[in-house]
Scaffold this active site. Structure first.
Site, PDB file in Angstrom:
ATOM      1  N   LEU A   1       4.957  -5.244  20.019  1.00  0.00           N
ATOM      2  CA  LEU A   1       5.440  -4.304  19.021  1.00  0.00           C
ATOM      3  C   LEU A   1       6.934  -4.561  18.880  1.00  0.00           C
ATOM      4  CD1 LEU A   1       3.487  -1.136  20.105  1.00  0.00           C
ATOM      5  CD2 LEU A   1       3.575  -1.968  17.759  1.00  0.00           C
ATOM      6  N   SER A   2       7.362  -4.988  17.702  1.00  0.00           N
ATOM      7  CA  SER A   2       8.759  -5.379  17.506  1.00  0.00           C
ATOM      8  C   SER A   2       9.694  -4.203  17.718  1.00  0.00           C
ATOM      9  CB  SER A   2       8.947  -5.952  16.102  1.00  0.00           C
ATOM     10  OG  SER A   2       8.164  -7.104  15.914  1.00  0.00           O
ATOM     11  N   ALA A   3      10.954  -4.524  17.982  1.00  0.00           N
ATOM     12  CA  ALA A   3      11.972  -3.503  18.197  1.00  0.00           C
ATOM     13  C   ALA A   3      12.064  -2.578  16.990  1.00  0.00           C
ATOM     14  CB  ALA A   3      13.324  -4.159  18.458  1.00  0.00           C
ATOM     15  N   PRO A   4      12.161  -1.255  17.196  1.00  0.00           N
ATOM     16  CA  PRO A   4      12.212  -0.324  16.065  1.00  0.00           C
ATOM     17  C   PRO A   4      13.323  -0.625  15.063  1.00  0.00           C
ATOM     18  CG  PRO A   4      11.826   0.866  18.102  1.00  0.00           C
ATOM     19  CD  PRO A   4      12.106  -0.551  18.497  1.00  0.00           C
TER      20      PRO A   4
ATOM     21  N   ARG B   1       5.152   4.532  16.846  1.00  0.00           N
ATOM     22  CA  ARG B   1       4.658   3.274  17.399  1.00  0.00           C
ATOM     23  C   ARG B   1       3.616   3.469  18.494  1.00  0.00           C
ATOM     24  NH1 ARG B   1       8.401  -0.385  18.291  1.00  0.00           N
ATOM     25  NH2 ARG B   1       8.363  -1.142  20.424  1.00  0.00           N
TER      26      ARG B   1
END
Length: 389
Positions: A94-97, A41
């Site tokens: 950036l969305s949660a992994p 990311r």
């Protein structure tokens, strides 16, 4: 990746170990481990992130404090990283992994599939989809031209053949024309645009965040006349920028709706507001009373549930001085009564989990259902009406 990773290898490794410990790597999509490793990311993160300090969002700049920036970016498997503010509030992240992995697992991307990724943001999910689907198989749409340009540059730098277009993914069509095999949306919609269903081949999949809570995986029917699917998990996403503004969450939004209004009704209850900390119940309430925004505030005497509709109606369920909880409410609607009725209905249904709910989309109507799409109780989407049995 090169050996000169700016000291990020340790942060990446820590994330992957935590994903393993939490069981967050989907068993049915082992390719995601490799994709995360090849396309971490940080390759798609801007040099400025934003962190909430309890009063406002403050910047964290990579050039000034690389370790703090990296720690924010890799702060946890369930933690998104805010990448853009608009009017002092987050407008991209950036969305949660863990959520990214679970949603892409739900999408069931296979090599050769054509994928439409909507809500590009920084381009990370489009990159992961392209790693799986192959060169030239992913197109992505972003309404913010600045973000689209940023993602386009990062995707090219990663050596990926992805078309990143600026445009409205909610009201527009697939860049280059459809149909596609898979559609992935990275922003929340309450109702699914029929244009999304029409863009996907019969038997194809649509994975999208649903309103303020949860995400759904729909399969387009063989005749293309409908799409059905189950809720696959919990998450909160930013809303569609082109649609109606979503009401705010948290105590500040509740205070804004209530203001200094005194309760219009007040009564004691036999229900403990702590029960509302059950996320399966919270999701059932979200289905039955979709306008209600519920927040649990931890107080010295126990949890209190604060509820509002983003307009003029509010309710509060709080511990009482005599040991019995109190319901206070005001405004045109009796939100507290509506939630209590939905709570009772959830219990009558056997306390179903959130994964027991699903959605059906047709050209003319949409509804949520529990248990089975044809025979279970259903709730019209976008309507406060109670379930039809």
């Amino acid at each position: 990746m090169t050996s000169d990773d700016g000291g990020l290898a340790g942060y990446r490794a820590g994330l992957y170990v935590e994903m393993e410990r939490r069981g967050a790597w989907p068993e049915d999509s082992p390719w995601l481990r490799d994709a995360f490793a090849v396309l971490p990311r940080d390759r798609f993160a801007p040099d400025r992130l934003w962190r909430w300090d309890g009063r406002s969002y403050v910047p964290i700049d990579r050039a000034e404090d690389r370790d703090r920036w990296a720690a924010e970016l890799y702060s946890g498997v369930d933690a998104p990283a805010v990448t853009q503010l608009t009017g002092g509030l987050p407008s991209s992240s950036l969305s949660a992994p863990s959520v990214v992995a679970d949603m892409l697992d739900s999408l069931r991307v296979e090599p050769g599939h054509r994928v439409w990724d909507i809500g590009t943001g920084q381009g990370w999910t489009a990159a992961l989809s392209a790693w799986r689907a192959g060169p030239g198989r992913v197109v992505t749409t972003e309404v913010d031209e600045h973000l689209a340009a940023f993602a386009r540059a990062r995707l090219a730098d990663a050596g990926l053949d992805v078309e990143a277009a600026a445009g409205d993914g909610t009201g527009g069509g697939v860049p280059g024309g459809g149909p596609v095999d898979r559609l992935h949306a990275a922003y929340a919609v309450e109702t699914v645009p029929w244009s999304w269903v029409a863009a996907v081949r019969p038997g194809g999949r649509i994975v999208h965040p649903w309103g303020r809570l949860g995400y759904v995986a729909l399969t387009v029917a063989d005749d293309g006349a409908a799409a059905h699917g189950w809720v696959h998990g919990l998450a909160q996403f930013m809303g569609d920028r082109t649609g109606p503004a979503q009401p705010g969450t948290g105590p500040a939004a509740y205070a804004q709706v209530r203001g200094d209004a005194e309760p219009e009704t007040r009564r004691a209850l036999d229900r403990d507001p702590a029960g509302l900390e059950d996320w399966h119940l919270r999701f059932a309430l979200r289905v039955a009373v979709p306008e209600a925004v519920l927040f649990i505030e931890q107080r010295a005497d126990g949890p209190a549930a604060l509820v509002h509709d983003g307009d003029r109606s509010w309710a509060e369920i709080r511990p009482g001085t005599d040991g019995r909880p109190l319901l206070l409410q005001g405004g045109p609607r009796r939100l507290g009564d509506e939630l209590l009725a939905a709570w009772s209905q959830w219990e009558d249904l056997g306390r179903p989990e959130l994964y027991d709910y699903g959605i059906t989309v047709t050209p003319d109507s949409q509804w949520a259902w529990q248990g089975a799409p044809d025979t279970g109780p259903r709730w019209p989407i976008g309507s406060p009406q109670p379930a039809a049995r």
